[in-house]
Enzyme design. Structure first.
Site, PDB file in Angstrom:
ATOM      1  N   ASP A 295       0.816  -1.213   0.000  1.00 40.92           N
ATOM      2  CA  ASP A 295       0.000   0.000   0.000  1.00 40.92           C
ATOM      3  C   ASP A 295       0.850   1.264   0.000  1.00 40.92           C
ATOM      4  OD1 ASP A 295       0.728  -0.774   2.690  1.00 40.92           O
ATOM      5  OD2 ASP A 295      -0.575   0.823   3.411  1.00 40.92           O
TER       6      ASP A 295
ATOM      7  N   GLU B 121       0.225  -1.175   5.621  1.00 43.14           N
ATOM      8  CA  GLU B 121       1.302  -0.771   6.526  1.00 43.14           C
ATOM      9  C   GLU B 121       1.139   0.675   6.949  1.00 43.14           C
ATOM     10  OE1 GLU B 121       5.285   0.999   7.497  1.00 43.14           O
ATOM     11  OE2 GLU B 121       3.876   1.495   5.891  1.00 43.14           O
TER      12      GLU B 121
END
Length: 504
Positions: free
Chosen positions: A100, A167
């Protein structure tokens, strides 16, 4: 030009820019395979919480290369590859990064992060994206891992590429992932942004959602919007020690000071997009009497100069502006709710709380109000809380909780992750220092970092894990100014390959 014509023109302009995304902007740049995969990644929407497409892309890659893979319900992906000739029986090595990215953009950028890829550009030896974050954090890690997994001429031990999700919003993927299939106890994390720096320890953290109920009442008057914009922003771990202004905190100060000279009612206050990004913009909608409009303008002009003086070194583009709307009846928060909201905004701690006494220059404990929002019935403040000392992290959470509960609100914690403790006897660190000195002709910097990396979560799940975090030079991550140095990527690529070659 009429509004509809302007809108049509803007859409056409955006469509033209989108064509750039489908072109090979990075072709001809070395290492070619790394940048080919990076560009493909940039074409796929992959903001935090929107990782299904990028996860499926990694699965498709594994299938096309005949590699065993695991894709879990959170969209984490693990890809396995046997060791090359001579390395068949070597200890496995984990390559780790996250799928991400933080999605930030300039006010005039029309990209829809849920649907659109990025428009890349190359200038003066660096790669950036037009009007948005680049996602080099951590797309370059994924690209490096895929380039190694897809090659047949790179010597390496058995590999376990662990690509996690979310994350950037609390390391949720790493917290959720099942590590039982993993055999490696040596991990190379590729989620750092400073070439020549070996990260060997990091802070732990937690996201704190502070919610406070508000009541509303109908108020007649003229609507006015006070907006703070042009702040520098940045990563709330990496840049928290640079004295940059937090737009949400400054907005609280503005509202508090304005109330000393002008009578107003508050409709809403909102700013920031991610709890781990220092907010660059924040705005409040107010209701005032027509007679007080000029007083608000005078106040804003005065505080615009005050802020420019106070933050001239860290936020030279900072601006406080006023927009005057129409007259009417508005659903403003009542007097009690306004007092509690301003009290919270003014008194919530922010920024550095404590510096480390053991490591010079290292922030030990901090927090960042990354998101401020107002709904019909509540005000929400979302914080990223960090500390390399677990007890200090929870003491800081307790301070937030005590204040919010006293003001009638609640606090919810998510994404709690541990600190990554320094390992005195790291064979991986020793090897990486040796290889670095040979390649660069100087010693690397070995340090701890205040920002969170996933190494702490994996170290907690895999006893005895030996890990180091590295990466190429990237600047202004988590902002639309994010850019990545091409030559640094190439050097980091060669460095990683040499490390893998020696892990026999």
């Amino acid at each position: 030009m009429r509004y509809n014509e302007k809108k049509k023109s803007a859409k056409q302009s955006f469509a033209q820019r989108r064509k750039v995304t489908n072109m090979a902007v990075l072709s001809g740049i070395e290492p070619a395979e790394v940048f080919r995969y990076f560009e493909e990644i940039c074409r796929i929407p992959h903001g935090s919480g929107n990782t299904k497409q990028i996860s499926d892309y990694c699965v498709k890659f594994a299938k096309e290369h005949g590699l065993i893979y695991i894709q879990d319900s959170s969209n984490n992906v693990i890809i396995f590859k046997d060791g090359t000739a001579g390395y068949e029986h070597s200890e496995p090595v984990m390559l780790q990064g996250h799928l991400d990215m933080v999605c930030e953009k300039t006010p005039d950028c029309m990209i829809d992060f849920e649907k659109d890829g990025l428009s890349l550009r190359v200038e003066n030896g660096v790669i950036s994206a037009v009007g948005t974050t680049l996602g080099g954090d951590d797309g370059i890690a994924v690209a490096i891992a895929l380039a190694i997994l897809g090659a047949d001429d790179i010597p390496h031990p058995p590999l376990e590429a662990v690509l996690t999700v979310d994350e950037e919003i609390g390391m949720l993927g790493a917290a959720d992932i099942d590590c039982s299939p993993l055999k490696s106890r040596v991990m190379l994390n590729l989620d750092s942004e400073d070439e020549g720096v070996l990260l060997v320890s990091c802070a732990g953290g937690v996201s704190a959602d502070c919610r406070m109920p508000v009541n509303r009442t109908e108020i007649k008057g003229r609507e006015i919007t006070l907006k703070l914009s042009g702040l520098t922003g940045g990563h709330s771990g990496v840049e928290i020690n640079k004295g940059r202004a937090n737009a949400n905190q400054l907005l609280g100060r503005v509202l508090n000071e304005l109330g000393k000279s002008v009578s107003y009612e508050l409709i809403s206050a909102a700013g920031g997009l991610k709890e781990n990004a220092i907010p660059r913009e924040s705005a409040a909608s107010l209701v005032v009497s027509a007679d007080d409009v000029e007083a608000v303008k005078t106040f804003a002009a005065e505080y615009n100069e005050i802020f420019k003086t106070e933050y001239r070194g860290s936020d030279p583009g900072l601006s406080l502006t006023v927009s005057v709307g129409g007259e009417g009846s508005f659903g403003a928060v009542d007097s009690d709710s306004k007092k509690r909201m301003i009290c919270a905004l003014v008194n919530m701690p922010g920024g550095i709380v404590r510096m480390s006494l053991d490591i010079q220059g290292l922030v030990q404990t901090s927090l960042n109000m990354g998101i401020l929002d107002t709904t019909d019935d509540e005000m929400v403040m979302r914080f990223a809380v960090r500390s390399s000392v677990g007890t200090e992290k929870y003491e800081l959470v307790s301070r937030l909780t005590n204040l919010i509960e006293f003001l009638g609100g609640t606090v919810e914690l998510t994404g709690d992750y541990p600190a990554w403790e320094y390992k005195p006897d790291s064979k991986l660190r020793d090897l990486m220092i040796e290889v670095f000195e040979e390649q660069y002709g100087k010693k690397p910097t070995v340090e701890a970092i205040h920002a969170g990396v996933e190494c702490g979560l994996f170290a907690g799940k895999l006893p005895g894990l030996d890990c180091v975090s590295i990466g190429p030079d990237m600047k202004d991550i988590h902002t639309p100014n994010e850019h990545m140095n091409i030559a640094s990527v190439e050097r980091t690529w060669k460095y990683v390959l040499e490390i893998l070659k020696r892990l026999i």
